[in-house]
Design a protein around this motif. Structure first.
Motif, PDB file in Angstrom:
ATOM      1  N   THR A   1       0.844  -1.182   0.000  1.00 14.96           N
ATOM      2  CA  THR A   1       0.000   0.000   0.000  1.00 14.96           C
ATOM      3  C   THR A   1       0.884   1.238   0.000  1.00 14.96           C
ATOM      4  O   THR A   1       2.107   1.143  -0.058  1.00 14.96           O
ATOM      5  CB  THR A   1      -0.942  -0.016   1.227  1.00 14.96           C
ATOM      6  N   ASN A   2       0.278   2.402   0.102  1.00 10.82           N
ATOM      7  CA  ASN A   2       1.064   3.639   0.148  1.00 10.82           C
ATOM      8  C   ASN A   2       1.810   3.735   1.480  1.00 10.82           C
ATOM      9  O   ASN A   2       1.504   3.020   2.426  1.00 10.82           O
ATOM     10  CB  ASN A   2       0.164   4.860  -0.079  1.00 10.82           C
TER      11      ASN A   2
ATOM     12  N   TYR B   1      10.199  -2.478  -0.623  1.00 10.95           N
ATOM     13  CA  TYR B   1       9.494  -1.350  -1.219  1.00 10.95           C
ATOM     14  C   TYR B   1       9.807  -1.245  -2.700  1.00 10.95           C
ATOM     15  O   TYR B   1      10.738  -1.849  -3.202  1.00 10.95           O
ATOM     16  CB  TYR B   1       9.855  -0.040  -0.505  1.00 10.95           C
TER      17      TYR B   1
END
Length: 75
Positions: A16-17, A62
């Motif tokens: 997700t963000n 990430y």
């Protein structure tokens, strides 16, 4: 406290963000602490708690996107 068990575990959260990922991380750690406390155990995200034993350090995977494209790979 004497630690006899050095098992390593991995927990995956949904990608997700960054803001929601930080919330997921804190919530996950809180849930783990509450569950282990309930059963008289302990949990740690410490990378290495003893020489010669596996650790369960916290690490993050990430990717960096720009306009929906991965900007971290070559090309």
């Amino acid at each position: 406290m004497k630690l006899d068990n050095y098992e390593q575990s991995e927990i995956e959260c949904i990608p997700t963000n960054v803001e929601d990922a930080a919330d997921q991380l804190l919530l996950t750690k809180w849930i783990l602490r509450m569950i282990t406390n309930k059963y008289g155990a302990a949990v740690s995200c410490t990378p290495k708690i003893s020489v010669g034993k596996a650790g369960s350090g916290l690490h993050v995977h990430y990717r960096l996107l720009k306009d929906g494209k991965n900007v971290m790979k070559d090309g």
